[in-house]
Design a protein around this motif. Structure first.
Motif, PDB file in Angstrom:
ATOM      1  N   UNK A  80       0.869  -1.170   0.000  1.00  0.00           N
ATOM      2  CA  UNK A  80       0.000   0.000   0.000  1.00  0.00           C
ATOM      3  C   UNK A  80       0.910   1.224   0.000  1.00  0.00           C
ATOM      4  N   UNK A  81       0.750   2.084  -0.993  1.00  0.00           N
ATOM      5  CA  UNK A  81       1.512   3.339  -1.035  1.00  0.00           C
ATOM      6  C   UNK A  81       0.653   4.448  -0.438  1.00  0.00           C
ATOM      7  N   UNK A  82       1.171   5.088   0.613  1.00  0.00           N
ATOM      8  CA  UNK A  82       0.476   6.206   1.239  1.00  0.00           C
ATOM      9  C   UNK A  82       1.287   7.476   0.998  1.00  0.00           C
ATOM     10  N   UNK A  83       0.642   8.492   0.439  1.00  0.00           N
ATOM     11  CA  UNK A  83       1.278   9.794   0.285  1.00  0.00           C
ATOM     12  C   UNK A  83       0.715  10.744   1.313  1.00  0.00           C
ATOM     13  N   UNK A  84       1.570  11.575   1.875  1.00  0.00           N
ATOM     14  CA  UNK A  84       1.102  12.506   2.885  1.00  0.00           C
ATOM     15  C   UNK A  84       2.231  13.326   3.476  1.00  0.00           C
ATOM     16  N   UNK A  85       1.949  13.952   4.614  1.00  0.00           N
ATOM     17  CA  UNK A  85       2.925  14.853   5.223  1.00  0.00           C
ATOM     18  C   UNK A  85       3.052  14.602   6.714  1.00  0.00           C
ATOM     19  N   UNK A  86       4.264  14.848   7.226  1.00  0.00           N
ATOM     20  CA  UNK A  86       4.529  14.777   8.656  1.00  0.00           C
ATOM     21  C   UNK A  86       5.775  15.616   8.939  1.00  0.00           C
ATOM     22  N   UNK A  87       5.777  16.305  10.040  1.00  0.00           N
ATOM     23  CA  UNK A  87       6.909  17.149  10.451  1.00  0.00           C
ATOM     24  C   UNK A  87       7.288  18.179   9.389  1.00  0.00           C
ATOM     25  N   UNK A  88       6.283  18.677   8.676  1.00  0.00           N
ATOM     26  CA  UNK A  88       6.533  19.727   7.706  1.00  0.00           C
ATOM     27  C   UNK A  88       7.086  19.256   6.379  1.00  0.00           C
ATOM     28  N   UNK A  89       7.211  17.950   6.163  1.00  0.00           N
ATOM     29  CA  UNK A  89       7.724  17.420   4.900  1.00  0.00           C
ATOM     30  C   UNK A  89       6.753  16.396   4.337  1.00  0.00           C
ATOM     31  N   UNK A  90       6.829  16.203   3.004  1.00  0.00           N
ATOM     32  CA  UNK A  90       5.962  15.240   2.339  1.00  0.00           C
ATOM     33  C   UNK A  90       6.692  13.916   2.130  1.00  0.00           C
ATOM     34  N   UNK A  91       5.956  12.824   2.262  1.00  0.00           N
ATOM     35  CA  UNK A  91       6.565  11.485   2.154  1.00  0.00           C
ATOM     36  C   UNK A  91       5.654  10.540   1.383  1.00  0.00           C
ATOM     37  N   UNK A  92       6.307   9.495   0.828  1.00  0.00           N
ATOM     38  CA  UNK A  92       5.596   8.315   0.351  1.00  0.00           C
ATOM     39  C   UNK A  92       6.022   7.153   1.246  1.00  0.00           C
ATOM     40  N   UNK A  93       5.054   6.441   1.792  1.00  0.00           N
ATOM     41  CA  UNK A  93       5.336   5.308   2.671  1.00  0.00           C
ATOM     42  C   UNK A  93       4.727   4.057   2.044  1.00  0.00           C
ATOM     43  N   UNK A  94       5.556   3.013   1.906  1.00  0.00           N
ATOM     44  CA  UNK A  94       5.102   1.767   1.282  1.00  0.00           C
ATOM     45  C   UNK A  94       5.040   0.674   2.345  1.00  0.00           C
ATOM     46  N   UNK A  95       3.815   0.206   2.649  1.00  0.00           N
ATOM     47  CA  UNK A  95       3.601  -0.850   3.630  1.00  0.00           C
ATOM     48  C   UNK A  95       3.265  -2.154   2.914  1.00  0.00           C
ATOM     49  N   UNK A  96       3.931  -3.234   3.316  1.00  0.00           N
ATOM     50  CA  UNK A  96       3.680  -4.544   2.727  1.00  0.00           C
ATOM     51  C   UNK A  96       2.204  -4.906   2.893  1.00  0.00           C
ATOM     52  N   UNK A  97       1.567  -5.267   1.783  1.00  0.00           N
ATOM     53  CA  UNK A  97       0.127  -5.549   1.805  1.00  0.00           C
ATOM     54  C   UNK A  97      -0.194  -6.894   2.431  1.00  0.00           C
ATOM     55  N   UNK A  98       0.847  -7.671   2.781  1.00  0.00           N
ATOM     56  CA  UNK A  98       0.621  -8.973   3.418  1.00  0.00           C
ATOM     57  C   UNK A  98       0.745  -8.885   4.934  1.00  0.00           C
ATOM     58  N   UNK A  99       1.819  -8.198   5.419  1.00  0.00           N
ATOM     59  CA  UNK A  99       2.038  -8.183   6.865  1.00  0.00           C
ATOM     60  C   UNK A  99       2.239  -6.786   7.446  1.00  0.00           C
ATOM     61  N   UNK A 100       2.164  -5.741   6.621  1.00  0.00           N
ATOM     62  CA  UNK A 100       2.280  -4.379   7.122  1.00  0.00           C
ATOM     63  C   UNK A 100       3.704  -3.878   7.336  1.00  0.00           C
ATOM     64  N   UNK A 101       4.710  -4.649   6.947  1.00  0.00           N
ATOM     65  CA  UNK A 101       6.101  -4.223   7.106  1.00  0.00           C
ATOM     66  C   UNK A 101       6.359  -2.956   6.293  1.00  0.00           C
ATOM     67  N   UNK A 102       7.099  -2.000   6.874  1.00  0.00           N
ATOM     68  CA  UNK A 102       7.483  -0.796   6.136  1.00  0.00           C
ATOM     69  C   UNK A 102       8.583  -1.173   5.145  1.00  0.00           C
ATOM     70  N   UNK A 103       8.233  -1.273   3.890  1.00  0.00           N
ATOM     71  CA  UNK A 103       9.190  -1.681   2.868  1.00  0.00           C
ATOM     72  C   UNK A 103      10.075  -0.520   2.412  1.00  0.00           C
ATOM     73  N   UNK A 104       9.502   0.685   2.381  1.00  0.00           N
ATOM     74  CA  UNK A 104      10.274   1.839   1.922  1.00  0.00           C
ATOM     75  C   UNK A 104       9.607   3.130   2.390  1.00  0.00           C
ATOM     76  N   UNK A 105      10.442   4.142   2.640  1.00  0.00           N
ATOM     77  CA  UNK A 105       9.960   5.492   2.978  1.00  0.00           C
ATOM     78  C   UNK A 105      10.733   6.474   2.112  1.00  0.00           C
TER      79      UNK A 105
END
Length: 452
Positions: A415-440
């Motif tokens: 699951x690719x989530x786009x959004x913002x935190x701490x004043x910066x924008x990020x893309x966060x990729x969570x494994x769709x099987x177990x929720x592991x953070x694959x990439x930020x």
């Protein structure tokens, strides 16, 4: 008259001679000081290298000494192995070895560093060290012990014979092959023995770092320059009267390719294209036209670039980012299978914002990674379940399914989530099987840039 002239010139000449002697002495002192400083730096780097390789051998032994289920100790040991190999690599870079064959040892240390880092950062409760990885550690323990002993032998000779590293630098710079140099011979011996070690199975995450893409791995029969000429004219829409110059690159190597340069009938339009020799696949395209002031919006540029890709034989591409730099747009497209974005199949398109016309693109990732169809599993986590795993302060702006290559060089559904935190924008990729953070990924926007 002569006496008067002598009375003036003699003291003056003596003064100039004295000044020259003083200047020469100072220059010599400064030169000796610089040489001494360089020699001290070389000696310190070499002795530190020998010390850290010895420590590396010991740390690998410590890691192997504990129970195979001791994940905490394994992680600590692997972090120390990574740190020590990084320090050893830094010390090698401080030595005058650029002209000396020591690449096998450098690559060996680099692979140990990457192997230990990749293993240390993963969750050992889910992925403990495998039998194969433990066997690798045993082999590395033996090999590092031999390297350490060889370096210590050189170190003992350096100390007992008062050898100088400046002599090594001079010998390498002058390529004096006849002169015997203990340090050079010692390092050549170390590198030769390392080159004889059997290749280990480092796993896909490490192997991918050193993997060399070869156009010979691509399917399709080799094409001729005349076939490339036809392809280039068709792709450039230059007409049959266009002048096409085809140049072959890397003949006889694994990187064989063609570069086609097309000049239009007006003798002004110059288009350059690179094709693979196997299959004649287009890798890159560059239109050398002059781009005027920006008049087209980035939204229009995205549409025009997609039309360009469809026309040129790259259908079903979706824009995932769009950045504006002055009067140019830089757009990234990936293929889409169902509702899943296939990130390994990437094409980057440059657009002139004066007309929205594409001025170039780069498709090497697409050419090397494209498949007609991938076996993509259904997500085991629901979108709501995956969203709960995000940082509570993360302000989500969009989400989508994405097929990516993770740090282990394994393709996974996320699951690719786009959004913002701490004043910066990020893309966060969570494994769709177990929720592991694959990439930020942090999204860095330029002035006037837009993101999809």
């Amino acid at each position: 008259m002569y006496k008067r002239l002598s009375a003036v010139m003699f003291p003056l000449t003596a003064l100039l001679l004295l000044g020259a002697l003083v200047w020469g002495y100072q220059e010599n002192q400064e030169k000796n000081s610089i040489l001494l400083k360089a020699e001290n730096q070389y000696q310190r780097a070499f002795h530190d290298l020998s010390y850290h390789v010895e420590r590396l051998h010991g740390e690998l032994g410590n890691t192997l000494a504990v129970n195979s289920a001791s994940s905490g100790t394994h992680r600590k040991g692997l972090v120390n192995v990574w740190r020590l190999t990084s320090e050893a690599q830094n010390e090698i870079n401080q030595l005058p070895l650029t002209l000396l064959p020591f690449s096998k040892t450098e690559e060996f240390l680099s692979k140990i560093s990457n192997f230990s880092y990749k293993a240390a950062v993963r969750d050992f409760t889910k992925k403990p060290l495998t039998d194969g990885e433990l066997q690798n550690l045993k082999t590395l323990y033996t090999n590092s012990g031999e390297i350490s002993k060889n370096l210590q032998d050189v170190q003992n000779k350096v100390i007992s014979n008062r050898l100088r590293w400046m002599d090594v630098e001079t010998a390498l710079a002058t390529e004096n092959k006849s002169e015997d140099n203990t340090i050079i011979d010692g390092f050549k011996t170390v590198d030769k023995r390392v080159g004889e070690y059997p290749e280990l199975d480092w796993g896909p995450s490490v192997a991918s770092i050193y993997e060399k893409r070869s156009v010979k791995k691509l399917g399709g029969a080799p094409v001729t320059p005349e076939q490339i000429r036809s392809k280039a004219i068709k792709f450039a829409d230059a007409g049959s009267n266009a002048k096409v110059d085809v140049r072959e690159n890397g003949k006889g190597t694994e990187w064989e390719s063609y570069t086609a340069t097309v000049t239009g009938s007006n003798q002004k339009q110059l288009i350059s294209m690179d094709f693979t020799k196997n299959g004649g696949l287009l890798i890159s395209y560059h239109n050398n036209r002059e781009v005027g002031p920006a008049k087209v919006s980035m939204k229009e540029a995205v549409i025009k670039a997609e039309q360009f890709l469809n026309k040129k034989g790259f259908p079903h591409m979706t824009a995932v980012s769009a950045d504006q730099y002055d009067n140019m747009g830089n757009l990234t497209y990936v293929t889409k299978q169902g509702d899943v974005l296939i990130y390994p199949e990437k094409i980057t398109v440059r657009v002139g914002l004066d007309t929205g016309e594409a001025t170039g693109f780069e498709a090497s990732d697409y050419v090397n990674q494209h498949k007609e169809k991938r076996e993509i599993p259904k997500p085991k986590l629901s979108l709501a379940e995956a969203r709960k795993l995000l940082n509570k302060d993360f302000k989500e702006s969009y989400n989508r399914l994405a097929w990516i290559k993770n740090d282990d060089s394994t393709e996974v559904l996320t699951y690719e989530f786009g959004g913002a935190i701490n004043g910066s924008k990020y893309r966060i990729y969570l494994n769709a099987e177990d929720g592991t953070e694959e990439s930020v990924e942090q999204i860095r926007t330029s002035s006037g840039a837009q993101k999809k």
